[in-house]
Structure formats: C-alpha cells, structure tokens
Design a protein around this motif. Structure first.
Motif, PDB file in Angstrom:
ATOM      1  N   LEU A  85     -51.560  29.846  -8.321  1.00 20.22           N
ATOM      2  CA  LEU A  85     -50.993  30.111  -7.005  1.00 20.22           C
ATOM      3  C   LEU A  85     -49.600  29.489  -6.875  1.00 20.22           C
ATOM      4  CD1 LEU A  85     -51.445  31.270  -4.136  1.00 20.22           C
ATOM      5  CD2 LEU A  85     -52.365  29.031  -3.530  1.00 20.22           C
ATOM      6  N   ALA A  86     -49.453  28.248  -7.327  1.00 20.54           N
ATOM      7  CA  ALA A  86     -48.148  27.580  -7.275  1.00 20.54           C
ATOM      8  C   ALA A  86     -47.123  28.323  -8.127  1.00 20.54           C
ATOM      9  CB  ALA A  86     -48.278  26.139  -7.754  1.00 20.54           C
ATOM     10  N   TRP A  87     -47.551  28.833  -9.272  1.00 25.19           N
ATOM     11  CA  TRP A  87     -46.663  29.602 -10.150  1.00 25.19           C
ATOM     12  C   TRP A  87     -46.165  30.858  -9.451  1.00 25.19           C
ATOM     13  CZ3 TRP A  87     -48.989  33.779 -13.464  1.00 25.19           C
ATOM     14  CH2 TRP A  87     -48.016  34.440 -14.201  1.00 25.19           C
ATOM     15  N   GLN A  88     -47.069  31.583  -8.794  1.00 20.07           N
ATOM     16  CA  GLN A  88     -46.677  32.825  -8.122  1.00 20.07           C
ATOM     17  C   GLN A  88     -45.776  32.566  -6.924  1.00 20.07           C
ATOM     18  OE1 GLN A  88     -47.063  36.056  -9.020  1.00 20.07           O
ATOM     19  NE2 GLN A  88     -47.734  35.105 -10.908  1.00 20.07           N
ATOM     20  N   VAL A  89     -46.070  31.533  -6.161  1.00 22.10           N
ATOM     21  CA  VAL A  89     -45.226  31.202  -5.005  1.00 22.10           C
ATOM     22  C   VAL A  89     -43.837  30.777  -5.483  1.00 22.10           C
ATOM     23  CG1 VAL A  89     -44.910  29.537  -3.126  1.00 22.10           C
ATOM     24  CG2 VAL A  89     -47.120  30.633  -3.455  1.00 22.10           C
ATOM     25  N   GLY A  90     -43.800  29.917  -6.502  1.00 17.35           N
ATOM     26  CA  GLY A  90     -42.519  29.467  -7.040  1.00 17.35           C
ATOM     27  C   GLY A  90     -41.719  30.596  -7.663  1.00 17.35           C
ATOM     28  N   ARG A  91     -42.393  31.537  -8.273  1.00 21.88           N
ATOM     29  CA  ARG A  91     -41.722  32.663  -8.914  1.00 21.88           C
ATOM     30  C   ARG A  91     -41.058  33.567  -7.885  1.00 21.88           C
ATOM     31  NH1 ARG A  91     -42.516  37.775 -11.165  1.00 21.88           N
ATOM     32  NH2 ARG A  91     -44.374  38.252  -9.978  1.00 21.88           N
ATOM     33  N   ARG A  92     -41.660  33.675  -6.725  1.00 22.69           N
ATOM     34  CA  ARG A  92     -41.140  34.577  -5.707  1.00 22.69           C
ATOM     35  C   ARG A  92     -39.978  33.982  -4.905  1.00 22.69           C
ATOM     36  NH1 ARG A  92     -44.580  37.978  -6.957  1.00 22.69           N
ATOM     37  NH2 ARG A  92     -46.681  38.440  -6.407  1.00 22.69           N
TER      38      ARG A  92
ATOM     39  N   LEU B 180     -36.434  35.341  -5.755  1.00 22.03           N
ATOM     40  CA  LEU B 180     -36.486  36.560  -6.560  1.00 22.03           C
ATOM     41  C   LEU B 180     -36.004  37.777  -5.779  1.00 22.03           C
ATOM     42  CD1 LEU B 180     -37.255  37.660  -9.315  1.00 22.03           C
ATOM     43  CD2 LEU B 180     -39.558  38.054  -8.443  1.00 22.03           C
ATOM     44  N   ASP B 181     -36.355  37.881  -4.502  1.00 17.92           N
ATOM     45  CA  ASP B 181     -35.917  39.026  -3.694  1.00 17.92           C
ATOM     46  C   ASP B 181     -34.393  39.058  -3.552  1.00 17.92           C
ATOM     47  OD1 ASP B 181     -38.462  39.992  -3.327  1.00 17.92           O
ATOM     48  OD2 ASP B 181     -38.784  38.876  -1.467  1.00 17.92           O
ATOM     49  N   ASP B 182     -33.792  37.877  -3.337  1.00 16.98           N
ATOM     50  CA  ASP B 182     -32.332  37.816  -3.236  1.00 16.98           C
ATOM     51  C   ASP B 182     -31.680  38.263  -4.539  1.00 16.98           C
ATOM     52  OD1 ASP B 182     -32.455  36.904  -0.643  1.00 16.98           O
ATOM     53  OD2 ASP B 182     -32.366  34.788  -1.229  1.00 16.98           O
ATOM     54  N   TYR B 183     -32.229  37.810  -5.644  1.00 17.29           N
ATOM     55  CA  TYR B 183     -31.679  38.190  -6.952  1.00 17.29           C
ATOM     56  C   TYR B 183     -31.791  39.700  -7.180  1.00 17.29           C
ATOM     57  CZ  TYR B 183     -31.523  38.922 -11.975  1.00 17.29           C
ATOM     58  OH  TYR B 183     -31.241  39.400 -13.219  1.00 17.29           O
ATOM     59  N   LEU B 184     -32.949  40.270  -6.861  1.00 22.29           N
ATOM     60  CA  LEU B 184     -33.129  41.711  -7.087  1.00 22.29           C
ATOM     61  C   LEU B 184     -32.215  42.545  -6.192  1.00 22.29           C
ATOM     62  CD1 LEU B 184     -37.017  41.852  -7.504  1.00 22.29           C
ATOM     63  CD2 LEU B 184     -35.270  41.998  -9.289  1.00 22.29           C
ATOM     64  N   SER B 185     -32.006  42.109  -4.955  1.00 18.37           N
ATOM     65  CA  SER B 185     -31.099  42.861  -4.082  1.00 18.37           C
ATOM     66  C   SER B 185     -29.650  42.694  -4.532  1.00 18.37           C
ATOM     67  CB  SER B 185     -31.274  42.443  -2.630  1.00 18.37           C
ATOM     68  OG  SER B 185     -30.834  41.132  -2.429  1.00 18.37           O
ATOM     69  N   LEU B 186     -29.288  41.499  -4.991  1.00 14.35           N
ATOM     70  CA  LEU B 186     -27.939  41.297  -5.518  1.00 14.35           C
ATOM     71  C   LEU B 186     -27.705  42.125  -6.777  1.00 14.35           C
ATOM     72  CD1 LEU B 186     -27.118  37.495  -5.214  1.00 14.35           C
ATOM     73  CD2 LEU B 186     -25.756  39.396  -4.384  1.00 14.35           C
ATOM     74  N   LYS B 187     -28.733  42.248  -7.581  1.00 11.47           N
ATOM     75  CA  LYS B 187     -28.626  43.017  -8.823  1.00 11.47           C
ATOM     76  C   LYS B 187     -28.304  44.485  -8.534  1.00 11.47           C
ATOM     77  CE  LYS B 187     -31.677  43.849 -12.679  1.00 11.47           C
ATOM     78  NZ  LYS B 187     -32.931  43.482 -13.290  1.00 11.47           N
ATOM     79  N   LYS B 188     -28.845  44.982  -7.435  1.00 13.94           N
ATOM     80  CA  LYS B 188     -28.613  46.384  -7.066  1.00 13.94           C
ATOM     81  C   LYS B 188     -27.267  46.596  -6.382  1.00 13.94           C
ATOM     82  CE  LYS B 188     -33.490  47.396  -6.400  1.00 13.94           C
ATOM     83  NZ  LYS B 188     -34.538  47.669  -5.422  1.00 13.94           N
TER      84      LYS B 188
ATOM     85  N   TRP C 129     -18.679  39.994  -9.684  1.00 15.28           N
ATOM     86  CA  TRP C 129     -19.529  39.022  -9.005  1.00 15.28           C
ATOM     87  C   TRP C 129     -20.330  38.246 -10.034  1.00 15.28           C
ATOM     88  CZ3 TRP C 129     -22.239  41.115  -4.013  1.00 15.28           C
ATOM     89  CH2 TRP C 129     -21.263  41.425  -3.064  1.00 15.28           C
ATOM     90  N   GLN C 130     -20.541  36.977  -9.717  1.00 14.82           N
ATOM     91  CA  GLN C 130     -21.361  36.143 -10.580  1.00 14.82           C
ATOM     92  C   GLN C 130     -22.483  35.557  -9.729  1.00 14.82           C
ATOM     93  OE1 GLN C 130     -19.268  32.887 -12.413  1.00 14.82           O
ATOM     94  NE2 GLN C 130     -20.792  32.693 -14.007  1.00 14.82           N
ATOM     95  N   PHE C 131     -23.692  35.708 -10.183  1.00 14.11           N
ATOM     96  CA  PHE C 131     -24.845  35.170  -9.453  1.00 14.11           C
ATOM     97  C   PHE C 131     -25.898  34.733 -10.468  1.00 14.11           C
ATOM     98  CE2 PHE C 131     -24.965  39.754  -9.622  1.00 14.11           C
ATOM     99  CZ  PHE C 131     -26.228  40.052 -10.085  1.00 14.11           C
ATOM    100  N   TYR C 132     -26.847  33.955  -9.988  1.00 12.41           N
ATOM    101  CA  TYR C 132     -27.838  33.350 -10.868  1.00 12.41           C
ATOM    102  C   TYR C 132     -29.207  33.983 -10.680  1.00 12.41           C
ATOM    103  CZ  TYR C 132     -24.301  29.830 -11.555  1.00 12.41           C
ATOM    104  OH  TYR C 132     -23.141  29.198 -11.870  1.00 12.41           O
ATOM    105  N   ARG C 133     -29.905  34.095 -11.754  1.00 13.51           N
ATOM    106  CA  ARG C 133     -31.289  34.550 -11.722  1.00 13.51           C
ATOM    107  C   ARG C 133     -32.174  33.321 -11.547  1.00 13.51           C
ATOM    108  NH1 ARG C 133     -34.254  35.058 -16.607  1.00 13.51           N
ATOM    109  NH2 ARG C 133     -36.352  35.494 -15.985  1.00 13.51           N
TER     110      ARG C 133
END
Length: 143
Positions: A64-71, A74-82, A88-92
C-alpha cells in the motif's frame, strides 16, 4: 523535451536507487516498531497466529505504501509529458525498481525485495523477542 519527444538527460540518476534505499530503510524501521508493538500490545494472543498476522499485515502495508508513494507526483509528470514544449526540463518522480513479486503462472503472489523488508524486520523482531522471553508459553503467567 526535444522536437523528437522526451529525452532523458541522465541515463542512470542515483535518485532512483536512493528512492529504493529510503523505502527499504523506512520499511525496516516500521517493521521493528510493528514487531515490538505487537509483542507489547497483543500479550494475550502471543504466538504463531500473531506472527502470521504481523507478516501478512506488514506485506500488505508495504504494498500500500509503495502504491501511494508511486502515485505522488505521477499525474503531474504524465500531464507535463503530454503538454511540454520543446526546451522544457522536468523531472520524473522516482519509482521503486527493486520491489517485485514472486509470480506463479504470471500472477503476482508474494512481494519480494524492498517490499518484503518491513515484514522481514517485523517477523525478525517479534521472533527475537519471543526467543528471549522468560515465559515458556510466551504469555505472562504461563509456565
């Protein structure tokens, strides 16, 4: 971001290994505290059932901690990727690479690696305390 798409500036950044190490150390510390807490708070039910429950609960908690930490992030990164423009430079956000599952028939069954650290520490702590218990039946007042 380049005109050809996403380009990683560092092939092997150490943040990803650091993320695994931090997750493992937090899991080990939480496991020791859980093992000690179960021994002190569940005096009445000490034994194999508490040990199995401690192990399963620790494994589920780590997943559970892994999934919460993974998320986180992540949404900000995926929207920035699109939507990122060229230049632009951003971090994953870091993801845990050493957490894996034992698979039977392709189905994930049992966590291994960093995911199992918390359960390992919890079971080890509980078992060591039980091994040094002065009560043969593990419960106070038994002889």
């Amino acid at each position: 971001m380049t005109a050809d798409g996403l380009f990683y500036t560092e092939a092997e950044p150490e943040e990803y290994v650091g993320g695994d190490v931090v997750f493992t150390l937090i899991g080990l510390a939480a496991g020791v505290l859980l093992g000690l807490g179960c021994w002190l708070l569940l005096r009445r039910w000490r034994g194999a059932a508490v040990l199995v429950g401690l192990m399963l609960g620790s494994l589920l908690g780590a997943c559970l901690a892994w999934q919460v930490g993974r998320r986180i992030g992540l949404d900000d990164y995926l929207s920035l990727k699109k939507t990122a423009q060229v230049g632009w430079q951003f971090y994953r956000p870091p993801s845990m690479n050493s957490g894996e599952f034992l698979r039977i028939g392709g189905v994930p069954v049992f966590p291994r690696g960093a995911l199992a650290a918390q359960a390992l520490a919890a079971v080890f702590t509980y078992t060591m305390i039980a091994g040094w218990s002065r009560f043969p039946g593990l419960r106070p007042g038994t002889e």
